[in-house]
Design a protein around this motif. Sequence first.
Motif, mmCIF file in Angstrom:
data_model
loop_
_atom_site.group_PDB
_atom_site.id
_atom_site.type_symbol
_atom_site.label_atom_id
_atom_site.label_comp_id
_atom_site.label_asym_id
_atom_site.label_seq_id
_atom_site.Cartn_x
_atom_site.Cartn_y
_atom_site.Cartn_z
ATOM 1 N N THR A 104 0.857 -1.202 0.000
ATOM 2 C CA THR A 104 0.000 0.000 0.000
ATOM 3 C C THR A 104 0.892 1.251 0.000
ATOM 4 O O THR A 104 2.087 1.152 0.296
ATOM 5 N N PRO A 105 0.325 2.416 -0.347
ATOM 6 C CA PRO A 105 1.190 3.597 -0.532
ATOM 7 C C PRO A 105 1.640 4.289 0.755
ATOM 8 O O PRO A 105 2.230 5.356 0.706
ATOM 9 N N TRP A 106 1.380 3.690 1.912
ATOM 10 C CA TRP A 106 1.617 4.394 3.176
ATOM 11 C C TRP A 106 3.004 4.133 3.747
ATOM 12 O O TRP A 106 3.175 3.719 4.890
ATOM 13 N N TRP A 144 -3.834 0.384 -3.918
ATOM 14 C CA TRP A 144 -4.397 1.654 -3.471
ATOM 15 C C TRP A 144 -5.540 1.432 -2.489
ATOM 16 O O TRP A 144 -6.713 1.631 -2.810
ATOM 17 N N SER A 145 -5.149 1.018 -1.289
ATOM 18 C CA SER A 145 -6.168 0.742 -0.264
ATOM 19 C C SER A 145 -5.899 1.647 0.933
ATOM 20 O O SER A 145 -4.793 2.146 1.102
ATOM 21 N N PHE A 146 -6.896 1.843 1.767
ATOM 22 C CA PHE A 146 -6.725 2.683 2.946
ATOM 23 C C PHE A 146 -6.303 1.880 4.178
ATOM 24 O O PHE A 146 -6.343 2.381 5.301
ATOM 25 N N PRO A 151 -3.519 4.291 8.510
ATOM 26 C CA PRO A 151 -2.547 4.838 7.548
ATOM 27 C C PRO A 151 -2.681 6.349 7.373
ATOM 28 O O PRO A 151 -1.674 7.058 7.357
ATOM 29 N N LEU A 152 -3.922 6.832 7.257
ATOM 30 C CA LEU A 152 -4.091 8.282 7.041
ATOM 31 C C LEU A 152 -3.640 9.080 8.264
ATOM 32 O O LEU A 152 -3.030 10.139 8.132
ATOM 33 N N GLN A 153 -3.914 8.552 9.439
ATOM 34 C CA GLN A 153 -3.474 9.222 10.660
ATOM 35 C C GLN A 153 -1.942 9.279 10.706
ATOM 36 O O GLN A 153 -1.349 10.322 11.001
ATOM 37 N N ALA A 154 -1.327 8.140 10.424
ATOM 38 C CA ALA A 154 0.140 8.088 10.471
ATOM 39 C C ALA A 154 0.752 9.033 9.445
ATOM 40 O O ALA A 154 1.726 9.732 9.719
ATOM 41 N N MET A 155 0.152 9.069 8.241
ATOM 42 C CA MET A 155 0.663 9.963 7.189
ATOM 43 C C MET A 155 0.534 11.420 7.642
ATOM 44 O O MET A 155 1.468 12.209 7.514
ATOM 45 N N PHE A 156 -0.643 11.750 8.163
ATOM 46 C CA PHE A 156 -0.896 13.136 8.565
ATOM 47 C C PHE A 156 0.055 13.575 9.678
ATOM 48 O O PHE A 156 0.701 14.614 9.603
#
Lengths: 280, 215
Positions: free
Chosen positions: A54-56, A134-136, A167-172
């Motif tokens: 995944t892209p994270w 491309w998954s969340f 993943p979104l939290q970690a990216m942010f």
Amino acid sequence: MNLIKSSIRVCMQKFRLSLTDIRVWMALVIAAIFIFTYEKDIFDYAQGIDAEVTPWLFPFLNGQKFIRIILLLGPVLFFCNAPFVNSSYIYTVIRAGRNTLTIGNIIYIILFSILYYIFIIILSILPFVFNIDWSFEWGTALGTLSMYPSENVIAIISGKITTFFSPLQAMFFTFLLSFVCSVFLGLLIYAINSITKTRFMGTVTAVFLILCEPLSRNFIKLMWFSPVSWSNIDYLSISSIDDLPTFEFAIISYTTIIVALIIIIFFTNKHSDITIIEEE
Amino acid sequence: MGNIIEINNLGKSFKDANILININFSVEKGKIIGIIGRNGSGKTVLFKCICGLNRPTKGTIKINNRELGKDIDIPDRIGAIIENPGFIPNYNAFKNLKFLSMIKNKIEDKQILDAIALVGLNPKSKKHVGKYSLGMRQRLGIAQAIMEDPDILILDEPMNGLDNDGVQDMRRLFLKLKEQGKTILLASHNKEDIEVLCDVVYSMDKGILKVLKSE
């Protein structure tokens, strides 16, 4: 309003100069090479277990000491000559004024830091963009590596991050803390160079902080005093059980230090003589 | 005409060295003021103080009745050459001046091209400034100083590196600018430049200013 417009023009002027600055391109190429090398193992591993990645990957770039130092040295290289005196500096000062120039330089440090980490995120995805899931979610490959590290993979996929962050939290959070750390390093260099009237003391100090950061991993209490450590979410407290600095502590401390550095920069630049640099 | 620049008890020290000592003078609007002195006499430091680049150790500088360091940081509507003009070496003349003009964003490309032509350079030349001779850079420095139509010009050794024709051209230019109502402060170690151009002449020696010629 005029002050802001003029400051933004000064900032844009610096960006134009950056495009022809070999240091900027060198730092970006070096970052690209190291990120690609770092991530290649992950993709090879994923192929071996018949899974996609995944892209994270961005939050895990901080996991390996050497990559982390390389990425942190990027901002140091960009901002090492703060207050960005060049051969036509005097003509810029006469037109812009001291305050406008200082604000423009600070805006430049902030914007450049944002762009740098956006570039790093893109770099972390780009070489493998056709092999990405491309998954969340974290996905099979990253999830497995976080629990069962492979000796064929130099990347360190933190189980703490995959367990406690989406993943979104970690990216942010990684982006926010990395960008703020870059601004801190840029302003630190600017402030120290302004106070010492040198072109290197700020860089020496910033590099010292970056190189000492791995030491703080062995002494948890040192992390509370290591601003560079706070940019890695793996070194922040998730529960109240551990002795690590909290996210709130990191943000408040970064904000306080950055405000203090900005005050120092303004005060020093308002009262000091402006020295003209001879062309080499 | 009133005084556009007023300097009272100006002093400037670096560490233990007194570079400027009790400088007092005023500049009337629309005049050319000359300061003659050897290298190291303090002319450049004085000009840097007037431009707001150096902070005086004592005394005051007022430009249009506004005190430097208190009411304003850098004087408005000022053009200057201080020491050797520095430009971005891998840009040509137009690009260098365009780059600087974007800060105030008050002039068009035509005014930049006109300023370059006025100092005897080719405004359309692609030659990088890094390859310019000292005289060419000096001319570009003067173009940089005049392109935004300032009221005050601070020119530190503007004839440096110019050949005889260049010197004559610049003298004509400065006299023309004076006719347009500009106020010019000119420093030089060349007596002839000062005598031909200036309404009032001062000498500077070891940081002390003395009147040599008044109106």
